[in-house]
Design a protein around this motif. Sequence first.
Motif, mmCIF file in Angstrom:
data_model
loop_
_atom_site.group_PDB
_atom_site.id
_atom_site.type_symbol
_atom_site.label_atom_id
_atom_site.label_comp_id
_atom_site.label_asym_id
_atom_site.label_seq_id
_atom_site.Cartn_x
_atom_site.Cartn_y
_atom_site.Cartn_z
ATOM 1 N N HIS A 296 61.268 15.134 -15.956
ATOM 2 C CA HIS A 296 60.561 16.656 -15.931
ATOM 3 C C HIS A 296 59.071 16.279 -15.789
ATOM 4 C CE1 HIS A 296 64.029 18.866 -16.843
ATOM 5 N NE2 HIS A 296 63.742 19.039 -18.127
ATOM 6 N N THR A 297 58.475 17.025 -14.866
ATOM 7 C CA THR A 297 56.962 16.875 -14.898
ATOM 8 C C THR A 297 56.132 17.050 -16.104
ATOM 9 O OG1 THR A 297 56.460 19.421 -14.582
ATOM 10 C CG2 THR A 297 56.919 17.861 -12.717
ATOM 11 N N VAL A 298 54.900 16.880 -16.558
ATOM 12 C CA VAL A 298 54.283 16.718 -17.742
ATOM 13 C C VAL A 298 54.173 18.453 -18.039
ATOM 14 C CG1 VAL A 298 52.018 16.694 -16.764
ATOM 15 C CG2 VAL A 298 52.496 16.296 -19.071
ATOM 16 N N ASP A 299 53.773 19.155 -17.300
ATOM 17 C CA ASP A 299 53.932 20.620 -17.322
ATOM 18 C C ASP A 299 55.238 21.275 -17.689
ATOM 19 O OD1 ASP A 299 51.252 20.814 -16.560
ATOM 20 O OD2 ASP A 299 51.544 21.273 -14.703
ATOM 21 N N ARG A 300 56.405 20.842 -17.290
ATOM 22 C CA ARG A 300 57.644 21.356 -17.768
ATOM 23 C C ARG A 300 57.941 20.953 -19.222
ATOM 24 N NH1 ARG A 300 63.634 21.174 -14.802
ATOM 25 N NH2 ARG A 300 64.598 21.964 -16.176
ATOM 26 N N VAL A 301 57.728 19.631 -19.327
ATOM 27 C CA VAL A 301 57.798 19.138 -20.685
ATOM 28 C C VAL A 301 57.093 19.885 -21.670
ATOM 29 C CG1 VAL A 301 57.167 17.018 -22.256
ATOM 30 C CG2 VAL A 301 58.376 16.799 -19.968
ATOM 31 N N ALA A 302 55.815 20.228 -21.150
ATOM 32 C CA ALA A 302 54.766 20.986 -22.315
ATOM 33 C C ALA A 302 55.543 22.144 -22.550
ATOM 34 C CB ALA A 302 53.555 21.049 -21.539
ATOM 35 N N THR A 303 55.881 22.857 -21.594
ATOM 36 C CA THR A 303 56.599 24.301 -21.590
ATOM 37 C C THR A 303 57.618 24.037 -22.500
ATOM 38 O OG1 THR A 303 55.849 25.046 -19.603
ATOM 39 C CG2 THR A 303 57.573 26.132 -20.456
ATOM 40 N N GLU A 304 58.727 23.242 -22.172
ATOM 41 C CA GLU A 304 59.943 23.286 -23.132
ATOM 42 C C GLU A 304 59.361 22.756 -24.478
ATOM 43 O OE1 GLU A 304 63.126 21.457 -21.143
ATOM 44 O OE2 GLU A 304 62.956 22.316 -19.324
ATOM 45 N N ALA A 305 58.661 21.839 -24.846
ATOM 46 C CA ALA A 305 58.200 21.679 -26.334
ATOM 47 C C ALA A 305 57.331 22.424 -26.829
ATOM 48 C CB ALA A 305 57.532 20.286 -26.078
#
Length: 349
Positions: A296-305
């Motif tokens: 995942h991109t850092v933005d997607r990781v940020a969203t899911e976390a």
Amino acid sequence: MARLCKDLAMRTGQSARQRVAVLVRDGVLPMELGLVHQLFGGARSPSGERLYEVRTCAVTGPGMIRTDADFPVGAPHGPEALEWADTVIVPASHEEDEALGPGGLSAPLARALDAARHARLASICTGAFVLAAAGLLDGRRATTHWLSTDRFARTFPAVTVDPDVLYVDEGWVLTSAGEAAGVDLCLHMIRRDHGASVATDVARRTVVPPHREGGQAQFIQRPVTEPGLTSTGEARSWALRHLHEPVTLTEMASRASMSVRTFSRRFREETGLTPMQWLTQRRVDRARELLESTDHTVDRVATEAGFGTGASLRQHFVAGVGVSPGAYRATFRGVGDGAAGDEGQGRVG
């Protein structure tokens, strides 16, 4: 520099099985000896290979060692195991530790620890007295069991004692509080070496919490809910299921049918943390898992976390882990420097 190279090789799997020596002395606490073997011995790679070799050693050489219980334990190895080891762990021996002062080690023990200075050194409970007596904690932060912190501070004024934490990581010297905090310290070292997935697997096998931050309080005022009092456990469970969503203190308090003020006080009593500190730690844990197991991109990781933005994730991740999300992924998944450097464009892998 040699230590740094070894650390990088250990983390990226470029070396053979990592070597852990447990230094036992008369009066050793059997639980502390056992937990090191249980946790490090249970660490496995994704292919099922053992990641550590653990040896029990005594300064006096192979033989039987008295414990603080009614049975002895055997130490198959002598002090040569300390020179062999990448990590040396010193469990407590209450009958010896409390009598130690600066430079107060026996000559054989002092020689053994001097030979182990190449290794990562860690103590459990009052084993910190041994490291301090050898001068290994001078100018560093350290902790020990909360019942011994006052004496420790008086005895070793060159050490900055933190009496309220589970463990302290000073790089190549680590100290922990009592026996249960030794579990947290060992899992922390496994996580530092091989990532959150391996450490979580070890914790799951051992049926212990996968991650308690070192800064969490040693002594929790109300670890078990008293009769007639409402626990915050249900609110914590709900928050874990909704990490990817905005979670407010008001919502958590409502789940526990408490006012915000009462909930905050009860939460700290039961966990040693504020609700928002706890929530941030759990989100960092989730981000670690995603960085290790996905592309995942850092933005997607940020969203899911549940951090919302990549910038927020980076800020909290660096504060909690000490490295950027990209550097973390590069360490534990072997991603090249180019991928790690793409974080500004929203990529971490």
